[in-house]
Scaffold this motif. Sequence first.
Motif, PDB file in Angstrom:
ATOM      1  N   LYS A  89      78.367  75.547  43.631  1.00 29.44           N
ATOM      2  CA  LYS A  89      78.521  76.986  43.888  1.00 29.44           C
ATOM      3  C   LYS A  89      79.555  77.171  44.997  1.00 29.44           C
TER       4      LYS A  89
ATOM      5  N   VAL B 187      81.563  79.702  47.763  1.00 27.55           N
ATOM      6  CA  VAL B 187      81.398  80.899  48.581  1.00 27.55           C
ATOM      7  C   VAL B 187      82.687  81.164  49.352  1.00 27.55           C
TER       8      VAL B 187
ATOM      9  N   ASN C 257      87.814  81.449  42.385  1.00 24.97           N
ATOM     10  CA  ASN C 257      86.665  81.675  41.503  1.00 24.97           C
ATOM     11  C   ASN C 257      85.321  81.512  42.232  1.00 24.97           C
TER      12      ASN C 257
ATOM     13  N   ASP D 240      81.518  82.031  43.411  1.00 23.76           N
ATOM     14  CA  ASP D 240      80.265  82.532  42.838  1.00 23.76           C
ATOM     15  C   ASP D 240      79.748  83.717  43.642  1.00 23.76           C
ATOM     16  N   LEU D 241      80.109  83.744  44.936  1.00 22.30           N
ATOM     17  CA  LEU D 241      79.666  84.818  45.810  1.00 22.30           C
ATOM     18  C   LEU D 241      80.719  85.050  46.900  1.00 22.30           C
TER      19      LEU D 241
ATOM     20  N   PHE E 164      84.749  91.191  40.558  1.00 21.60           N
ATOM     21  CA  PHE E 164      83.644  90.350  41.042  1.00 21.60           C
ATOM     22  C   PHE E 164      82.353  91.166  41.084  1.00 21.60           C
ATOM     23  N   ASN E 165      82.067  91.816  39.988  1.00 20.10           N
ATOM     24  CA  ASN E 165      80.901  92.696  39.881  1.00 20.10           C
ATOM     25  C   ASN E 165      79.602  91.971  40.239  1.00 20.10           C
ATOM     26  N   ASN E 166      78.850  92.546  41.180  1.00 18.05           N
ATOM     27  CA  ASN E 166      77.586  91.977  41.663  1.00 18.05           C
ATOM     28  C   ASN E 166      77.736  90.578  42.257  1.00 18.05           C
ATOM     29  N   ARG E 167      78.936  90.299  42.771  1.00 18.57           N
ATOM     30  CA  ARG E 167      79.160  89.016  43.450  1.00 18.57           C
ATOM     31  C   ARG E 167      79.701  89.211  44.860  1.00 18.57           C
TER      32      ARG E 167
ATOM     33  N   TYR F  53      74.251  94.492  48.129  1.00 19.85           N
ATOM     34  CA  TYR F  53      75.454  94.380  47.315  1.00 19.85           C
ATOM     35  C   TYR F  53      76.454  95.420  47.789  1.00 19.85           C
TER      36      TYR F  53
ATOM     37  N   LEU G   7      72.459  82.393  45.370  1.00 19.46           N
ATOM     38  CA  LEU G   7      73.252  81.396  44.664  1.00 19.46           C
ATOM     39  C   LEU G   7      72.406  80.548  43.703  1.00 19.46           C
TER      40      LEU G   7
END
Length: 188
Positions: A2, A4, A75, A77-78, A96-99, A139, A186
């Motif tokens: 993952k 960040v 890229n 994940d969060l 990055f919707n909801n990330r 968020y 995550l």
Amino acid sequence: MKRVVIFASGSGSNAENLIKFFHNIDNVAVIQVMTNNPRAKVLERCKRLNISALAFNRVAFSKSDDILNILKLQNPDLIVLAGFLWKFPNFILDHFNNRVINIHPALLPKYGGKGMYGMHVHEAVVANNEKETGITIHYVNENYDEGAIIFQAKCDVLPSDTPEDVASKIHLLEMEHFPIVVNDLLNE
């Protein structure tokens, strides 16, 4: 693994806390710290912690695709906002919707919105004789501090507390809870 990316504008204590927390976790890596402040202390922390850091200006962030393109390449994940003071552009949020998440030093929806950050929040909490305050991890959406709440933690505000006392209590809550909430997100 993952990935960040952290955005910060100031001293970077939350960023450092996250970097150190994930340093010994095999399935998560903080791959980049980005800042809108070329004099931010977070840059010194990143250098000491051997983490890639990048400072950018408003044009690169919100008037061009520069930061979006860097994020696409990374890229993540969060994307974690840890004391980042600029409003995130919709075109980055859409990609990055909801990330994208943020930590706020109050119990939202109280003491949120434009201009409500850091000591401004703590001064308002004390001035309004609040009995409790805390942190909110949420968020990020198109409005300041209005995204869906992920987590809140509370602390008491004593009648004798100064804004500095409140800031210390909030800092302890941030250090304790922020890395755990990020890790939980995550691993969902």
